[in-house]
Design an enzyme around this catalytic site. Sequence first.
Site, PDB file in Angstrom:
ATOM      1  N   HIS A 178       0.084  20.113   9.498  1.00 43.98           N
ATOM      2  CA  HIS A 178       0.558  18.762   9.800  1.00 43.98           C
ATOM      3  C   HIS A 178       0.737  18.745  11.319  1.00 43.98           C
ATOM      4  O   HIS A 178       1.837  18.951  11.840  1.00 43.98           O
ATOM      5  CB  HIS A 178       1.882  18.466   9.082  1.00 43.98           C
ATOM      6  N   THR A 233       9.246   8.387  13.520  1.00 43.95           N
ATOM      7  CA  THR A 233       8.606   7.791  12.334  1.00 43.95           C
ATOM      8  C   THR A 233       9.580   8.013  11.181  1.00 43.95           C
ATOM      9  O   THR A 233      10.276   9.026  11.158  1.00 43.95           O
ATOM     10  CB  THR A 233       7.260   8.459  11.987  1.00 43.95           C
TER      11      THR A 233
HETATM   12  N1  LIG Z   1       6.975  15.996   8.161  1.00 43.11           N
HETATM   13  C1  LIG Z   1       6.791  14.817   8.712  1.00 43.11           C
HETATM   14  O1  LIG Z   1       5.753  14.187   8.514  1.00 43.11           O
HETATM   15  C2  LIG Z   1       7.878  14.236   9.573  1.00 43.11           C
HETATM   16  C3  LIG Z   1       7.874  12.874   9.954  1.00 43.11           C
HETATM   17  C4  LIG Z   1       8.919  12.415  10.759  1.00 43.11           C
HETATM   18  C5  LIG Z   1       9.921  13.299  11.181  1.00 43.11           C
HETATM   19  N2  LIG Z   1       9.863  14.600  10.800  1.00 43.11           N
HETATM   20  C6  LIG Z   1      10.878  15.578  11.196  1.00 43.11           C
HETATM   21  O2  LIG Z   1      12.050  15.369  10.429  1.00 43.11           O
HETATM   22  C7  LIG Z   1      13.176  15.831  11.179  1.00 43.11           C
HETATM   23  C8  LIG Z   1      14.223  14.733  11.251  1.00 43.11           C
HETATM   24  O3  LIG Z   1      13.717  13.617  11.971  1.00 43.11           O
HETATM   25  P1  LIG Z   1      14.651  12.341  12.216  1.00 43.11           P
HETATM   26  O4  LIG Z   1      13.827  11.342  12.911  1.00 43.11           O
HETATM   27  O5  LIG Z   1      15.342  12.005  10.952  1.00 43.11           O
HETATM   28  O6  LIG Z   1      15.721  12.944  13.242  1.00 43.11           O
HETATM   29  P2  LIG Z   1      17.202  12.427  13.473  1.00 43.11           P
HETATM   30  O7  LIG Z   1      17.631  13.030  14.771  1.00 43.11           O
HETATM   31  O8  LIG Z   1      17.298  10.958  13.285  1.00 43.11           O
HETATM   32  O9  LIG Z   1      18.014  13.089  12.273  1.00 43.11           O
HETATM   33  C9  LIG Z   1      18.253  14.449  12.163  1.00 43.11           C
HETATM   34  C10 LIG Z   1      19.633  14.608  11.572  1.00 43.11           C
HETATM   35  O10 LIG Z   1      19.833  15.987  11.258  1.00 43.11           O
HETATM   36  C11 LIG Z   1      21.172  16.298  11.593  1.00 43.11           C
HETATM   37  N3  LIG Z   1      21.277  17.740  11.795  1.00 43.11           N
HETATM   38  C12 LIG Z   1      20.785  18.473  12.808  1.00 43.11           C
HETATM   39  N4  LIG Z   1      21.107  19.772  12.646  1.00 43.11           N
HETATM   40  C13 LIG Z   1      21.804  19.854  11.499  1.00 43.11           C
HETATM   41  C14 LIG Z   1      22.406  20.912  10.790  1.00 43.11           C
HETATM   42  N5  LIG Z   1      22.355  22.162  11.260  1.00 43.11           N
HETATM   43  N6  LIG Z   1      23.042  20.646   9.622  1.00 43.11           N
HETATM   44  C15 LIG Z   1      23.110  19.363   9.155  1.00 43.11           C
HETATM   45  N7  LIG Z   1      22.548  18.312   9.790  1.00 43.11           N
HETATM   46  C16 LIG Z   1      21.914  18.550  10.951  1.00 43.11           C
HETATM   47  C17 LIG Z   1      21.465  15.491  12.842  1.00 43.11           C
HETATM   48  O11 LIG Z   1      22.858  15.325  13.062  1.00 43.11           O
HETATM   49  C18 LIG Z   1      20.746  14.174  12.528  1.00 43.11           C
HETATM   50  O12 LIG Z   1      21.582  13.247  11.880  1.00 43.11           O
HETATM   51  C19 LIG Z   1      12.605  16.256  12.549  1.00 43.11           C
HETATM   52  O13 LIG Z   1      12.343  17.640  12.509  1.00 43.11           O
HETATM   53  C20 LIG Z   1      11.320  15.480  12.634  1.00 43.11           C
HETATM   54  O14 LIG Z   1      10.399  16.074  13.531  1.00 43.11           O
HETATM   55  C21 LIG Z   1       8.891  15.065   9.996  1.00 43.11           C
END
Ligand SMILES: NC(=O)c1ccc[n+]([C@@H]2O[C@H](COP(=O)([O-])OP(=O)(O)OC[C@H]3O[C@@H](n4cnc5c(N)ncnc54)[C@H](O)[C@@H]3O)[C@@H](O)[C@H]2O)c1
Length: 316
Positions: A178, A233
Amino acid sequence: MAKKARKVTIVGSGLVGTACAYSMINQSICDEIMMIDRTYDRAVAHALDLSHCMDFTQTRTKVYAGRLEDCRDMDVVVLTAGANPKPGQTRLDVLGEAEKITRDIVSRIVDGGFDGVFVVAANPVDIVTYIVREVSGFPRNRVIGTGTSIDSARLKTLLSEVFAVDPRSVNGYAMGEHGDSQFVAWSHVTIGGKPLLHILEQHKERFRHVKLDEIAQKTKDAGWEIFTRKGNTQFGIGNALAYIVRSILNDEHKIIAVSAVLEGEYGQTGVCCGVPAIIGDGGIEELLELNLTWEEQQKFAHSCGILKAAIASLQL
Ligand SMILES: NC(=O)c1ccc[n+]([C@@H]2O[C@H](COP(=O)([O-])OP(=O)(O)OC[C@H]3O[C@@H](n4cnc5c(N)ncnc54)[C@H](O)[C@@H]3O)[C@@H](O)[C@H]2O)c1
């Protein structure tokens, strides 16, 4: 008659975690959702906000905040807590931070007695999925990454526009990482059951403008196109997560391009990447080994090579 409640934890109450919860609530996918975040108040606030959807949905989903140690009775734990790449970074650039976060979260969940299925979205998703498998010690079928499910959906959307059909009438997969080294397995893309390559051959003039390399590039870049405009996203991936969880909880046996640990499939071991798999209540019920062309096999091996190099840099 008492029915066993279907329970899902979402770790990370950010944009992706809340989009997943909202999607599950609106599709009545489970009975309970526990929201977790390192900022406990954020999890509490989202749980409250989401619980106020219930008067307007088909069935009630209980939503509440909890802690990592409370996941013992859960059927599925969705991992969305992670590091987001900044503009100019690739998903692999946030690996160090993602590894630290994932190790801590997974060991606390497993020590608390969780024995269900992990579904991972945190990036870089293929490597985080590999870390979850290693740290949890779970069999590979119970650790699933969203992998190229979202890229495959983007591919189908792009093709649906070119051929003026519903995206759900298109079948096919983006495979591998990905990320930048993913590829489209064109030899297995069909529209209404008819191989895409045959359609192009049969209607050369009509589809002269269709450039497969451009569509594959657009598929790969789709996430960045959104990211550079709004910095994240969330809705597509939120629905992809809900779709995987639904297939697990209902034992639907949907075939989805997920990130799975490979143990000899496609000639690969010691790596996790996007391949089509049957998803049921045991998690990954079976991996599908497509009969890829020689060129596609080379692309798959190249993608696995990039992921293996990143895995080799971990502390596992
Ligand atoms: N696989 C995919 O296709 C895809 C698509 C979009 C985003 N993502 C990934 O998903 C993840 C989240 O993205 P997002 O936009 O929601 O980010 P975000 O920053 O909005 O949310 C992440 C959340 O995780 C919490 N967090 C961080 N460390 C933590 C921990 N140790 N314990 C508990 N909570 C914790 C933060 O406080 C935050 O609320 C990222 O790694 C992003 O790259 C993946």
